[in-house]
Design a protein around this motif. Structure first.
Motif, PDB file in Angstrom:
ATOM      1  N   ILE A 256       0.811  -1.222   0.000  1.00  0.00           N
ATOM      2  CA  ILE A 256       0.000   0.000   0.000  1.00  0.00           C
ATOM      3  C   ILE A 256       0.850   1.280   0.000  1.00  0.00           C
ATOM      4  CG2 ILE A 256      -1.963  -1.128   1.088  1.00  0.00           C
ATOM      5  CD1 ILE A 256      -1.156   0.268   3.738  1.00  0.00           C
ATOM      6  N   TRP A 257       2.132   1.159   0.360  1.00  0.00           N
ATOM      7  CA  TRP A 257       3.009   2.346   0.309  1.00  0.00           C
ATOM      8  C   TRP A 257       3.453   2.506  -1.146  1.00  0.00           C
ATOM      9  CZ3 TRP A 257       5.780   4.056   5.184  1.00  0.00           C
ATOM     10  CH2 TRP A 257       6.470   5.250   4.991  1.00  0.00           C
ATOM     11  N   LYS A 258       2.818   3.425  -1.854  1.00  0.00           N
ATOM     12  CA  LYS A 258       2.958   3.495  -3.303  1.00  0.00           C
ATOM     13  C   LYS A 258       4.143   4.324  -3.785  1.00  0.00           C
ATOM     14  CE  LYS A 258      -0.673   0.996  -4.060  1.00  0.00           C
ATOM     15  NZ  LYS A 258      -0.525  -0.375  -4.561  1.00  0.00           N
ATOM     16  N   ALA A 259       4.445   5.403  -3.103  1.00  0.00           N
ATOM     17  CA  ALA A 259       5.496   6.300  -3.611  1.00  0.00           C
ATOM     18  C   ALA A 259       6.004   7.213  -2.515  1.00  0.00           C
ATOM     19  CB  ALA A 259       4.970   7.126  -4.778  1.00  0.00           C
ATOM     20  N   ASP A 260       7.179   7.750  -2.755  1.00  0.00           N
ATOM     21  CA  ASP A 260       7.799   8.739  -1.876  1.00  0.00           C
ATOM     22  C   ASP A 260       8.308   9.890  -2.730  1.00  0.00           C
ATOM     23  OD1 ASP A 260       8.769   9.352   0.867  1.00  0.00           O
ATOM     24  OD2 ASP A 260       8.837   7.180   1.061  1.00  0.00           O
ATOM     25  N   VAL A 261       8.057  11.103  -2.288  1.00  0.00           N
ATOM     26  CA  VAL A 261       8.700  12.261  -2.901  1.00  0.00           C
ATOM     27  C   VAL A 261      10.034  12.434  -2.174  1.00  0.00           C
ATOM     28  CG1 VAL A 261       8.564  14.735  -3.345  1.00  0.00           C
ATOM     29  CG2 VAL A 261       6.496  13.320  -3.486  1.00  0.00           C
ATOM     30  N   ALA A 262      11.108  12.235  -2.909  1.00  0.00           N
ATOM     31  CA  ALA A 262      12.431  12.131  -2.291  1.00  0.00           C
ATOM     32  C   ALA A 262      13.197  13.443  -2.319  1.00  0.00           C
ATOM     33  CB  ALA A 262      13.249  11.047  -2.991  1.00  0.00           C
ATOM     34  N   GLN A 263      13.968  13.663  -1.244  1.00  0.00           N
ATOM     35  CA  GLN A 263      14.827  14.835  -1.139  1.00  0.00           C
ATOM     36  C   GLN A 263      16.270  14.468  -1.492  1.00  0.00           C
ATOM     37  OE1 GLN A 263      13.589  17.593   2.173  1.00  0.00           O
ATOM     38  NE2 GLN A 263      13.055  15.668   3.156  1.00  0.00           N
ATOM     39  N   ASN A 264      17.111  15.494  -1.549  1.00  0.00           N
ATOM     40  CA  ASN A 264      18.525  15.295  -1.863  1.00  0.00           C
ATOM     41  C   ASN A 264      19.365  15.878  -0.718  1.00  0.00           C
ATOM     42  OD1 ASN A 264      21.140  15.271  -2.897  1.00  0.00           O
ATOM     43  ND2 ASN A 264      20.496  15.793  -4.970  1.00  0.00           N
ATOM     44  N   PRO A 265      19.539  15.105   0.370  1.00  0.00           N
ATOM     45  CA  PRO A 265      20.237  15.652   1.539  1.00  0.00           C
ATOM     46  C   PRO A 265      21.681  16.044   1.264  1.00  0.00           C
ATOM     47  CG  PRO A 265      19.932  13.284   1.757  1.00  0.00           C
ATOM     48  CD  PRO A 265      19.119  13.712   0.583  1.00  0.00           C
ATOM     49  N   LYS A 266      22.344  15.336   0.342  1.00  0.00           N
ATOM     50  CA  LYS A 266      23.736  15.676   0.039  1.00  0.00           C
ATOM     51  C   LYS A 266      23.838  17.070  -0.560  1.00  0.00           C
ATOM     52  CE  LYS A 266      27.934  14.021  -2.218  1.00  0.00           C
ATOM     53  NZ  LYS A 266      28.583  12.915  -2.951  1.00  0.00           N
ATOM     54  N   LYS A 267      22.957  17.373  -1.488  1.00  0.00           N
ATOM     55  CA  LYS A 267      23.013  18.693  -2.132  1.00  0.00           C
ATOM     56  C   LYS A 267      22.674  19.801  -1.145  1.00  0.00           C
ATOM     57  CE  LYS A 267      21.826  21.125  -6.370  1.00  0.00           C
ATOM     58  NZ  LYS A 267      21.173  21.021  -7.695  1.00  0.00           N
ATOM     59  N   VAL A 268      21.676  19.549  -0.296  1.00  0.00           N
ATOM     60  CA  VAL A 268      21.286  20.553   0.708  1.00  0.00           C
ATOM     61  C   VAL A 268      22.452  20.820   1.659  1.00  0.00           C
ATOM     62  CG1 VAL A 268      19.776  21.028   2.677  1.00  0.00           C
ATOM     63  CG2 VAL A 268      18.821  20.041   0.572  1.00  0.00           C
ATOM     64  N   ALA A 269      23.051  19.761   2.185  1.00  0.00           N
ATOM     65  CA  ALA A 269      24.125  19.909   3.180  1.00  0.00           C
ATOM     66  C   ALA A 269      25.363  20.566   2.594  1.00  0.00           C
ATOM     67  CB  ALA A 269      24.471  18.546   3.775  1.00  0.00           C
ATOM     68  N   THR A 270      25.810  20.083   1.452  1.00  0.00           N
ATOM     69  CA  THR A 270      27.041  20.633   0.876  1.00  0.00           C
ATOM     70  C   THR A 270      26.847  22.081   0.440  1.00  0.00           C
ATOM     71  OG1 THR A 270      26.462  19.711  -1.308  1.00  0.00           O
ATOM     72  CG2 THR A 270      27.877  18.390   0.112  1.00  0.00           C
ATOM     73  N   THR A 271      25.677  22.391  -0.096  1.00  0.00           N
ATOM     74  CA  THR A 271      25.434  23.754  -0.584  1.00  0.00           C
ATOM     75  C   THR A 271      25.405  24.760   0.555  1.00  0.00           C
ATOM     76  OG1 THR A 271      24.178  22.906  -2.486  1.00  0.00           O
ATOM     77  CG2 THR A 271      23.886  25.231  -1.923  1.00  0.00           C
ATOM     78  N   VAL A 272      24.704  24.442   1.647  1.00  0.00           N
ATOM     79  CA  VAL A 272      24.604  25.422   2.734  1.00  0.00           C
ATOM     80  C   VAL A 272      25.961  25.644   3.395  1.00  0.00           C
ATOM     81  CG1 VAL A 272      23.973  23.843   4.634  1.00  0.00           C
ATOM     82  CG2 VAL A 272      23.180  26.209   4.653  1.00  0.00           C
ATOM     83  N   LEU A 273      26.765  24.588   3.535  1.00  0.00           N
ATOM     84  CA  LEU A 273      28.090  24.770   4.128  1.00  0.00           C
ATOM     85  C   LEU A 273      29.002  25.545   3.177  1.00  0.00           C
ATOM     86  CD1 LEU A 273      29.864  24.317   6.557  1.00  0.00           C
ATOM     87  CD2 LEU A 273      30.511  22.086   5.636  1.00  0.00           C
TER      88      LEU A 273
END
Length: 306
Positions: A256-273
């Motif tokens: 029943i778990w059909k889909a996930d909208v996925a994030q990109n934690p690597k891009k978020v972390a590296t960009t902010v630093l």
């Protein structure tokens, strides 16, 4: 006499070189980070990628767990200021609570950046997922791929205290509102708790016997809902948000778990630093940077499972 003077000058020059090298070592950039939490897998990813990028940039990094508490985060910001950090990265525990941290940093003359979670106020730059867009993606996916004939009644488990999750909810509602035969019949706040997500889902299952789908604004909350739905023997499909391993594992099962909208934690972390270090070094940085999320479902889940 001249030889003594020469030796003295040599000593002075040598000491000057040693002193300047010592100052260079002491002047290594230090960044303080207050995470929203360490309880969620996504923040574990963010922490690991921040550490990797700090190593790449030769930056000292101090990372603390905000524990979903604005007061704890304010104390952490004060500790960062006292220890003399060059910049602060904050993932705010609440929209209202971020103001105190912003004020402390500004008064100390230390630039503060937000990541993943944003909150209005006096920050230098924010880097995070385009959460409104992600909500729209989830809503459109549910309408086009989950609900039969683009028709049905849906419920939402949200997290009202966090701006990012509010944006996801709003984006989802905007998307499904474009379909005349889809109705969002209930929205319940879990306040960031998987247990409460399970409880509010149970309440909705008792209240409605005609729920056709559920949207969870984060994988931990969707998991709480999922466990209750399974326990009750109901066949209610779920679309979630995050792309964490536990969600992807359920998608792979084809249930029943059909889909996930996925994030990109690597891009978020590296960009902010990167932005923080650039700003410290006198460079201009964008005020808002949003990373667009994407859908993971049964068709592509294998490539994202590690």
């Amino acid at each position: 006499m001249s030889k003594k003077i020469t030796n003295l000058l040599t000593i002075i020059v040598t000491l000057s070189i040693i002193l300047s090298l010592s100052i260079g070592v002491c002047a290594k950039t230090t960044v303080g980070v207050s995470l929203l939490t360490r309880e969620h897998v996504y923040y574990n990813f963010l922490e690991n990628y921040l550490k990797e990028e700090a190593k790449n940039l030769d930056v000292d990094i101090i990372i603390m767990d905000g524990k979903f508490d604005s007061n704890i985060q304010m104390n952490q910001v004060q500790d960062f200021i006292t220890s003399g950090v060059d910049a602060i990265l904050l993932s705010p525990a609440s929209i209202s609570g971020a103001e105190g941290s912003y004020k402390l940093a500004k008064n100390a003359g230390i630039p503060i950046f937000t990541f993943d979670v944003s909150a209005p106020g006096d920050f230098i730059a924010h880097v995070g997922t385009d959460n409104f867009k992600g909500g729209e993606i989830a809503g459109n996916y549910m309408a086009e791929n989950v609900l039969k004939d683009q028709t049905g009644k849906v419920v939402i488990v949200t997290y009202s205290e966090i701006e990012a999750c509010v944006f996801r909810e709003e984006g989802f509602c905007k998307a499904v509102s474009k379909y005349p035969n889809i109705e969002a019949i209930d929205i319940q706040n879990c306040s960031g708790s998987m247990e409460k997500a399970a409880n509010v889902t149970q309440d909705m299952l008792l209240k409605y016997d005609d729920i056709d789908a559920l949207f969870g604004v984060g994988d931990p909350f969707a998991m709480g809902a999922y466990q209750v739905i399974r326990a009750k023997g109901r066949d209610i499909p779920i679309v979630a948000f995050d792309g964490n391993p536990e969600g992807l594992a359920e998608i792979k099962k084809g249930g029943i778990w059909k889909a996930d909208v996925a994030q990109n934690p690597k891009k978020v972390a590296t960009t902010v630093l990167d932005y923080a270090v650039d700003y410290i070094n006198g460079k201009e940085v964008p005020h808002i940077t949003l990373v667009e999320p994407f859908v993971i479902d049964i068709n592509n889940v294998e490539q994202y499972i590690k």
